[in-house]
Write a protein that holds these residues in place. Structure first.
Motif, PDB file in Angstrom:
ATOM      1  N   VAL A 309       0.832  -1.202   0.000  1.00  0.00           N
ATOM      2  CA  VAL A 309       0.000   0.000   0.000  1.00  0.00           C
ATOM      3  C   VAL A 309       0.865   1.250   0.000  1.00  0.00           C
ATOM      4  O   VAL A 309       0.595   2.218  -0.729  1.00  0.00           O
ATOM      5  N   ALA A 310       1.924   1.254   0.784  1.00  0.00           N
ATOM      6  CA  ALA A 310       2.816   2.420   0.830  1.00  0.00           C
ATOM      7  C   ALA A 310       3.455   2.678  -0.531  1.00  0.00           C
ATOM      8  O   ALA A 310       3.558   3.829  -0.976  1.00  0.00           O
ATOM      9  N   ALA A 311       3.877   1.615  -1.216  1.00  0.00           N
ATOM     10  CA  ALA A 311       4.487   1.777  -2.537  1.00  0.00           C
ATOM     11  C   ALA A 311       3.480   2.301  -3.549  1.00  0.00           C
ATOM     12  O   ALA A 311       3.799   3.172  -4.366  1.00  0.00           O
ATOM     13  N   LEU A 312       2.260   1.793  -3.508  1.00  0.00           N
ATOM     14  CA  LEU A 312       1.234   2.250  -4.441  1.00  0.00           C
ATOM     15  C   LEU A 312       0.877   3.709  -4.206  1.00  0.00           C
ATOM     16  O   LEU A 312       0.615   4.459  -5.159  1.00  0.00           O
ATOM     17  N   ARG A 313       0.875   4.133  -2.953  1.00  0.00           N
ATOM     18  CA  ARG A 313       0.524   5.527  -2.655  1.00  0.00           C
ATOM     19  C   ARG A 313       1.518   6.526  -3.213  1.00  0.00           C
ATOM     20  O   ARG A 313       1.199   7.698  -3.402  1.00  0.00           O
ATOM     21  N   LEU A 314       2.732   6.073  -3.488  1.00  0.00           N
ATOM     22  CA  LEU A 314       3.718   6.956  -4.115  1.00  0.00           C
ATOM     23  C   LEU A 314       3.433   7.161  -5.594  1.00  0.00           C
ATOM     24  O   LEU A 314       3.940   8.109  -6.194  1.00  0.00           O
ATOM     25  N   GLN A 315       2.610   6.264  -6.168  1.00  0.00           N
ATOM     26  CA  GLN A 315       2.372   6.284  -7.612  1.00  0.00           C
ATOM     27  C   GLN A 315       0.944   6.678  -7.990  1.00  0.00           C
ATOM     28  O   GLN A 315       0.709   7.214  -9.069  1.00  0.00           O
ATOM     29  N   THR A 316      -0.006   6.384  -7.110  1.00  0.00           N
ATOM     30  CA  THR A 316      -1.406   6.605  -7.470  1.00  0.00           C
ATOM     31  C   THR A 316      -2.243   6.774  -6.210  1.00  0.00           C
ATOM     32  O   THR A 316      -1.773   6.510  -5.094  1.00  0.00           O
ATOM     33  N   GLY A 317      -3.485   7.170  -6.370  1.00  0.00           N
ATOM     34  CA  GLY A 317      -4.368   7.348  -5.230  1.00  0.00           C
ATOM     35  C   GLY A 317      -5.055   6.052  -4.852  1.00  0.00           C
ATOM     36  O   GLY A 317      -5.726   5.432  -5.685  1.00  0.00           O
ATOM     37  N   VAL A 318      -4.885   5.617  -3.608  1.00  0.00           N
ATOM     38  CA  VAL A 318      -5.526   4.395  -3.133  1.00  0.00           C
ATOM     39  C   VAL A 318      -6.049   4.604  -1.715  1.00  0.00           C
ATOM     40  O   VAL A 318      -5.536   5.439  -0.960  1.00  0.00           O
ATOM     41  N   ASP A 319      -7.072   3.850  -1.375  1.00  0.00           N
ATOM     42  CA  ASP A 319      -7.538   3.740   0.000  1.00  0.00           C
ATOM     43  C   ASP A 319      -7.515   2.256   0.322  1.00  0.00           C
ATOM     44  O   ASP A 319      -7.708   1.418  -0.572  1.00  0.00           O
ATOM     45  N   ALA A 320      -7.271   1.888   1.584  1.00  0.00           N
ATOM     46  CA  ALA A 320      -7.093   0.476   1.885  1.00  0.00           C
ATOM     47  C   ALA A 320      -7.390   0.189   3.347  1.00  0.00           C
ATOM     48  O   ALA A 320      -7.284   1.066   4.210  1.00  0.00           O
ATOM     49  N   PHE A 321      -7.773  -1.071   3.607  1.00  0.00           N
ATOM     50  CA  PHE A 321      -7.721  -1.599   4.967  1.00  0.00           C
ATOM     51  C   PHE A 321      -7.308  -3.063   4.896  1.00  0.00           C
ATOM     52  O   PHE A 321      -7.270  -3.667   3.817  1.00  0.00           O
ATOM     53  N   ARG A 344       2.662  -5.775 -10.639  1.00  0.00           N
ATOM     54  CA  ARG A 344       4.126  -5.694 -10.680  1.00  0.00           C
ATOM     55  C   ARG A 344       4.702  -5.550  -9.277  1.00  0.00           C
ATOM     56  O   ARG A 344       5.679  -6.217  -8.924  1.00  0.00           O
ATOM     57  N   TYR A 345       4.070  -4.714  -8.465  1.00  0.00           N
ATOM     58  CA  TYR A 345       4.556  -4.534  -7.099  1.00  0.00           C
ATOM     59  C   TYR A 345       4.375  -5.799  -6.268  1.00  0.00           C
ATOM     60  O   TYR A 345       5.228  -6.137  -5.444  1.00  0.00           O
ATOM     61  N   ILE A 346       3.259  -6.494  -6.474  1.00  0.00           N
ATOM     62  CA  ILE A 346       3.045  -7.749  -5.758  1.00  0.00           C
ATOM     63  C   ILE A 346       4.148  -8.745  -6.093  1.00  0.00           C
ATOM     64  O   ILE A 346       4.713  -9.409  -5.216  1.00  0.00           O
ATOM     65  N   GLY A 347       4.488  -8.855  -7.371  1.00  0.00           N
ATOM     66  CA  GLY A 347       5.555  -9.750  -7.785  1.00  0.00           C
ATOM     67  C   GLY A 347       6.893  -9.361  -7.188  1.00  0.00           C
ATOM     68  O   GLY A 347       7.674 -10.222  -6.757  1.00  0.00           O
ATOM     69  N   ALA A 348       7.167  -8.071  -7.128  1.00  0.00           N
ATOM     70  CA  ALA A 348       8.438  -7.591  -6.593  1.00  0.00           C
ATOM     71  C   ALA A 348       8.556  -7.818  -5.094  1.00  0.00           C
ATOM     72  O   ALA A 348       9.661  -7.868  -4.550  1.00  0.00           O
ATOM     73  N   MET A 349       7.410  -7.958  -4.414  1.00  0.00           N
ATOM     74  CA  MET A 349       7.417  -8.116  -2.956  1.00  0.00           C
ATOM     75  C   MET A 349       7.228  -9.558  -2.520  1.00  0.00           C
ATOM     76  O   MET A 349       6.844  -9.825  -1.382  1.00  0.00           O
ATOM     77  N   GLY A 350       7.492 -10.489  -3.414  1.00  0.00           N
ATOM     78  CA  GLY A 350       7.471 -11.894  -3.036  1.00  0.00           C
ATOM     79  C   GLY A 350       6.303 -12.692  -3.565  1.00  0.00           C
ATOM     80  O   GLY A 350       6.216 -13.892  -3.339  1.00  0.00           O
ATOM     81  N   GLY A 351       5.389 -12.024  -4.276  1.00  0.00           N
ATOM     82  CA  GLY A 351       4.289 -12.748  -4.896  1.00  0.00           C
ATOM     83  C   GLY A 351       3.019 -12.736  -4.067  1.00  0.00           C
ATOM     84  O   GLY A 351       3.019 -12.400  -2.878  1.00  0.00           O
ATOM     85  N   GLY A 352       1.939 -13.079  -4.731  1.00  0.00           N
ATOM     86  CA  GLY A 352       0.617 -13.090  -4.114  1.00  0.00           C
ATOM     87  C   GLY A 352      -0.438 -13.125  -5.192  1.00  0.00           C
ATOM     88  O   GLY A 352      -0.156 -13.523  -6.339  1.00  0.00           O
TER      89      GLY A 352
END
Length: 403
Positions: A309-321, A344-352
């Motif tokens: 979530v922190a990485a995505l917030r640097l690139q785009t607008g997101v809300d999360a819980f 792409r970020y999920i893959g870079a952080m170990g997958g999911g």
């Protein structure tokens, strides 16, 4: 005009399938219609509903097993279980709020979509409770797999395969599943004011304690006020559920609160507030806003969710819980789906896995809703699907992860 079929028997469903296979026409498989917005759009010639195939076949509270026809309303199943102080351990989500749909969720639909809620990470998914099934394959044949007890392993892998296949392999007509005692008491310990990273550490600490936490979620300040009518204390809320006998819950809650008090202000919710809160977490209440704003369901390692979530917030607008100790992230995008970025970020952080749960029609038609499979896995999935449904008449366009 699309022809709609609602057979009232298993053989009626098989007959419709045989006719469709012979005529080479496709079928959209529907239960209660409450998840019509989930996945890529299904473009079929005919619709086949299981909703008239309804009723509890057998229920043995002593053995904690139930058998029900696929179109049986989930509410009917849950009411029968409550009457005997039992429950579905996997806590199935109700998708109607986020999709703004009507109708009644069916027990067959729950297992076909492997629908699971906050207790999933300690009690297992829906498929882990499934003991046996009857289903109709793409040839119009009725297949039985599994049984009424776990030690009856005949066809058990087939049972797991059909669960979560979203009607792409066959049409469930009957499901046999295990149930568990309904916890007589519950409480929630709330730690207030933590940021996402701090909350991840606190949830990990809580899970390491011998207190049997059955729910662990973090509700940032952006969503906190949307739960239980804003009754949570000020600041982000990290919430930890305890269930069991009344005296046991009280002792464990006191122990957990004392252990975690060094991280921030601690408060407690009673049983009624606990039930409301975790139902709202289960059904993603903050994003049940009647819109088609893009909503992702992301499953990653619990230690990674807040980093994503922190990485995505640097690139785009997101809300999360966060649910599942931080491993299940509900992401609402403020604008574009950003599918490539998310995956792409999920893959870079170990997958999911990232599932596009909700989006506008254009995005749903363009973006793979389910996590793209590796080439070897995709080939295996295609071979499996060809065995079950050689004419590809079931839910065309829906690409579920079936292996």
């Amino acid at each position: 005009m699309i022809v709609h079929f609602e057979p009232a028997s298993q053989e009626g469903i098989a007959s419709v399938v045989r006719s469709a296979a012979a005529e080479r026409v496709s079928l959209a498989i529907v239960g209660g219609g409450t998840r019509s917005g989930l996945g890529n759009p299904v473009r079929a010639d005919r619709t086949l509903s299981t909703r008239r195939l309804s009723g509890i076949v057998t229920y043995n509270p002593a053995e904690m097993t139930m058998s029900a026809l696929a179109g049986t309303p989930l509410a009917e199943v849950e009411a029968a279980l409550r009457a005997k102080a039992q429950t579905l351990s996997f806590e199935p989500m109700d998708h109607r709020p986020i999709f703004a749909t009507s109708g009644e969720p069916t027990i067959g639909g729950v297992f076909a979509a492997n629908v699971s809620g906050p207790r999933r990470y300690v009690a297992g998914a829906a498929r882990d409770s499934l003991l046996g099934i009857r289903f109709v394959n793409g040839y119009g044949q009725v297949i039985k797999a599994g049984g009424r007890v776990m030690k009856n392993v005949t066809g058990l892998d087939l049972v797991k395969l059909l669960a979560g296949s979203y009607g792409t392999l066959g049409i469930l007509t009957e499901v046999i599943f295990k149930v568990l005692p309904l916890p007589p008491a519950a409480a929630t310990v709330v730690i207030s004011g933590l940021n996402d990273a701090e909350a991840a550490a606190v949830m990990a600490e809580a899970m390491a304690q011998p207190v049997e936490v059955s729910g662990a979620a973090h509700l940032p300040e952006s969503v906190r006020s949307r739960f239980i009518d804003g009754a949570l204390p000020d600041g982000a809320a990290t919430v930890l559920r305890l269930e069991g006998l009344d005296a046991s819950v009280a002792i464990r809650a006191e122990k957990l609160a004392a252990t975690l008090s060094r991280f921030g202000p601690v408060s407690r919710l009673d049983a009624a507030a606990t039930r409301t809160l975790w139902t709202e977490i289960r059904d993603v209440k903050p994003y049940a806003d009647g819109t088609k704003r893009v909503l992702w369901r992301v499953s990653v390692a619990p230690s990674v969710g807040h980093q994503l979530v922190a990485a995505l917030r640097l690139q785009t607008g997101v809300d999360a819980f966060y649910d599942w100790q931080g491993g299940l992230v509900w992401l609402r995008m403020e604008a574009d789906p950003e599918a490539d970025l998310v995956r792409r970020y999920i893959g870079a952080m170990g997958g999911g896995h990232a599932t596009l749960v909700r989006a506008g029609d254009e995005a749903r038609a363009r973006i793979p809703a389910f996590e793209p499979q590796a080439p070897a896995v995709a080939q295996l999935s295609e071979r499996v699907r060809a065995k079950f449904d050689p004419s590809r008449i079931f839910n065309p366009g829906r690409m579920a992860a079936v292996v």
